[in-house]
Design a protein around this motif. Structure first.
Motif, PDB file in Angstrom:
ATOM      1  N   LEU A   1     -12.091  -7.562 -12.674  1.00 56.11           N
ATOM      2  CA  LEU A   1     -12.031  -7.049 -11.312  1.00 56.11           C
ATOM      3  C   LEU A   1     -13.086  -7.736 -10.458  1.00 56.11           C
ATOM      4  CD1 LEU A   1     -10.941  -4.878  -9.297  1.00 56.11           C
ATOM      5  CD2 LEU A   1     -12.752  -3.371 -10.148  1.00 56.11           C
TER       6      LEU A   1
ATOM      7  N   VAL B   1     -15.296  -7.673  -7.132  1.00 54.05           N
ATOM      8  CA  VAL B   1     -15.797  -6.710  -6.156  1.00 54.05           C
ATOM      9  C   VAL B   1     -16.660  -7.460  -5.146  1.00 54.05           C
ATOM     10  CG1 VAL B   1     -17.117  -4.588  -5.801  1.00 54.05           C
ATOM     11  CG2 VAL B   1     -15.801  -4.908  -7.915  1.00 54.05           C
TER      12      VAL B   1
ATOM     13  N   PRO C   1     -18.519  -2.042  -1.114  1.00 56.86           N
ATOM     14  CA  PRO C   1     -17.633  -1.355  -2.059  1.00 56.86           C
ATOM     15  C   PRO C   1     -17.942   0.128  -2.099  1.00 56.86           C
ATOM     16  CG  PRO C   1     -19.378  -2.492  -3.240  1.00 56.86           C
ATOM     17  CD  PRO C   1     -19.531  -2.867  -1.791  1.00 56.86           C
TER      18      PRO C   1
ATOM     19  N   THR D   1     -14.665   0.548  -7.957  1.00 58.27           N
ATOM     20  CA  THR D   1     -13.211   0.512  -7.929  1.00 58.27           C
ATOM     21  C   THR D   1     -12.695   0.456  -9.359  1.00 58.27           C
ATOM     22  OG1 THR D   1     -13.300  -1.897  -7.689  1.00 58.27           O
ATOM     23  CG2 THR D   1     -13.130  -0.597  -5.672  1.00 58.27           C
ATOM     24  N   SER D   2     -11.395   0.678  -9.517  1.00 53.40           N
ATOM     25  CA  SER D   2     -10.828   0.783 -10.862  1.00 53.40           C
ATOM     26  C   SER D   2      -9.672  -0.176 -11.020  1.00 53.40           C
ATOM     27  CB  SER D   2     -10.334   2.215 -11.123  1.00 53.40           C
ATOM     28  OG  SER D   2     -11.371   3.149 -10.962  1.00 53.40           O
ATOM     29  N   SER D   3      -9.665  -0.885 -12.129  1.00 51.21           N
ATOM     30  CA  SER D   3      -8.535  -1.725 -12.496  1.00 51.21           C
ATOM     31  C   SER D   3      -8.363  -1.612 -14.009  1.00 51.21           C
ATOM     32  CB  SER D   3      -8.770  -3.179 -12.080  1.00 51.21           C
ATOM     33  OG  SER D   3      -7.668  -3.999 -12.442  1.00 51.21           O
TER      34      SER D   3
ATOM     35  N   ASP E   1      -5.007   1.228 -10.427  1.00 51.63           N
ATOM     36  CA  ASP E   1      -5.401   0.127  -9.541  1.00 51.63           C
ATOM     37  C   ASP E   1      -5.866   0.734  -8.225  1.00 51.63           C
ATOM     38  OD1 ASP E   1      -5.818  -2.289  -8.346  1.00 51.63           O
ATOM     39  OD2 ASP E   1      -3.709  -2.747  -8.019  1.00 51.63           O
ATOM     40  N   ASN E   2      -7.063   1.294  -8.255  1.00 46.33           N
ATOM     41  CA  ASN E   2      -7.636   1.932  -7.067  1.00 46.33           C
ATOM     42  C   ASN E   2      -8.645   0.998  -6.429  1.00 46.33           C
ATOM     43  OD1 ASN E   2      -6.166   4.242  -7.689  1.00 46.33           O
ATOM     44  ND2 ASN E   2      -7.843   5.158  -8.843  1.00 46.33           N
ATOM     45  N   THR E   3      -8.471   0.726  -5.164  1.00 47.98           N
ATOM     46  CA  THR E   3      -9.396  -0.146  -4.449  1.00 47.98           C
ATOM     47  C   THR E   3      -9.899   0.568  -3.194  1.00 47.98           C
ATOM     48  OG1 THR E   3      -7.590  -1.177  -3.196  1.00 47.98           O
ATOM     49  CG2 THR E   3      -8.250  -2.234  -5.261  1.00 47.98           C
TER      50      THR E   3
ATOM     51  N   LEU F   1     -12.968   0.112   0.288  1.00 46.34           N
ATOM     52  CA  LEU F   1     -14.053  -0.590   0.965  1.00 46.34           C
ATOM     53  C   LEU F   1     -14.591   0.309   2.070  1.00 46.34           C
ATOM     54  CD1 LEU F   1     -12.766  -1.754   3.907  1.00 46.34           C
ATOM     55  CD2 LEU F   1     -11.639  -3.287   2.299  1.00 46.34           C
TER      56      LEU F   1
END
Length: 437
Positions: free
Chosen positions: A59, A61, A82, A87-89, A119-121, A123
């Motif tokens: 990932l 970032v 971030p 975040t999660s991948s 798949d959480n993103t 900003l």
């Protein structure tokens, strides 16, 4: 990172120090997160499953920011940061059918009822202000407007224990375009070279507008989109107390942080009351097509204690700095609710880095972190993540017959590689280790 932060780091960790990096500076940073999580499932009946490990690519970032000294005592910063929780991948099977390969053959992923894909993103566009009412006292305020994209895939059983052929592929996709985050900072210098800082951030709840995409083979097969779904999760607060001692050729810092994550007990997925699957199947007169009004993803997070210690050494004046650090995080969730996407075991981190002045106006920073986590075993008798089901007709609605699907052994860790660039005028003073702030 708190009592010694300047430039981009000040924007993220301590906005009271924005005016200490010269007339202006611009920082660009990118981190590469390599997350190792593996799971060996075990059920209460003794049945074992093949191991499954995170298959998601590393990932990336990024973060970008700028700071400006409007005067000797006032600073302004803005940038894109971030989320505080990262975040999660994660991927624990095929996004198409939730399977993994075992001896060349596709089999249902052991984690499919908890998670197949995450798949959480997010900003945080952020603006911040620093003011020094006294030469040894600095105050800071920051405000971020978070943007989150929430995407996940898991599976729902038709009825408890029915088996993969009756599962519903459950894909969730949503977004929240405004999650406020506010930060307050106090930074003081009681004696030359000695700095104390207190910084607190609060992040509002996530309330995402989303849709469910459901498909399966029951009743001849179906594929349907369910709009109007809402996803809610609390984030909480974090507060850091830091002390730094700086001399012309070195500095050391100790940070103690409390993360108030106990407000995050579950993620709630609110489904429209009239949502149904287009199938005509019933058991004991109970239609299996009706969707539950709400689905809960149990988190049961705990407040965490975080300790960070490290320092900088000036190796070559105005040319090369080296640093090292250590970090510790207490356990972040109750063992009984551990899952592949809810694995917040105690963490210990070792960190190394260096900064090189490659040009009078440009510094390049490299960093590497290795984060260790102990193996965690959830006894199947103690597991408390229930198998999600579309329907529980009598007598399957008896709570004593609930199936829990997170028993087994979890192991993991993380590698982080970082590259940062800092641009500032060649004549700008710097609050780095060759001079105390």
């Amino acid at each position: 990172m708190t009592a010694s932060a300047t430039g981009l780091d000040a924007l993220r960790f301590n906005p009271a120090r924005l005016h200490l990096d010269g007339p202006f500076s611009i920082g660009l940073d990118a981190q590469l997160h390599i997350v190792d999580v593996c799971y060996d499932r075990l059920d209460a009946d003794g049945r074992t499953y093949p191991s499954v490990c995170n298959q998601a690519p590393p990932l990336v970032v990024p973060q970008l920011g700028a700071s400006f000294a409007l005067s000797d005592r006032v600073g302004l910063g803005f940038g894109i940061l971030p989320p505080p929780s990262g975040t999660s991948s994660l991927a624990f099977g095929s996004a198409r059918d939730g399977t993994i390969r075992v001896d060349g053959q596709p089999v249902a992923s052991p984690s499919r009822y908890a998670n197949v894909i995450t798949d959480n993103t997010g900003l945080f566009p952020t603006v911040a202000l620093s003011v020094a009412p006294h030469e040894r006292v600095r105050l800071g305020l920051s405000f971020g407007a978070g943007v989150f994209m929430v995407n996940s895939i898991s599976y729902t059983a038709g009825i408890p224990g029915a088996g993969p052929s009756y599962d519903t592929r459950t894909a969730l996709s949503g977004r929240d375009l405004f999650v406020p985050r506010v930060g307050f900072a106090l930074d003081v210098e009681p004696a030359p070279g000695l700095s104390l800082a207190w910084v607190t951030h609060y992040t509002a709840d996530l309330n995402a507008k989303a849709a469910l995409f459901l498909s399966g083979e029951t009743g001849g097969g179906y594929s349907v989109r369910v709009p109007g779904v809402r996803v809610n999760q609390a984030f909480g607060w974090e507060s850091t107390l830091a002390v730094r001692y700086a001399q012309p050729r070195f500095d050391v810092e100790l940070d103690l942080m409390v993360q108030g994550h106990a407000t995050t007990q579950r993620t709630t997925v609110d489904i429209p009351d009239d949502a149904v699957l287009p199938i005509d199947v019933s058991i004991n007169g109970v239609a299996l097509g009706a969707l539950p009004d709400e689905r809960y993803v149990e988190r049961r997070w705990k407040n965490q204690l975080v300790l960070r210690a490290g320092g900088d050494v000036l190796v070559m004046p105005e040319r090369l700095w080296a640093r090292a650090g250590f970090s510790f995080e207490s356990n972040g969730n109750q063992r009984a609710y551990t899952s592949v996407e809810n694995f917040l075991a105690r963490r210990v981190g070792l960190h190394l880095g260096a900064t090189v002045q490659v040009h009078p106006a440009l510094r390049v920073t490299l960093g590497y972190s290795r984060v260790f986590q102990p193996n965690v075993t959830v006894d199947p008798a103690d597991a408390r993540v229930p198998q999600p089901t579309a329907s529980t007709p009598p007598p399957l609605d008896d709570p004593s017959r609930t199936l829990y699907v997170n028993g087994g052994r979890y192991r993991g860790g993380m590698h982080v590689v970082a590259l940062g660039l800092t641009f500032r005028p060649a004549s700008a003073p710097s609050a780095s280790t060759q001079e105390a702030p």
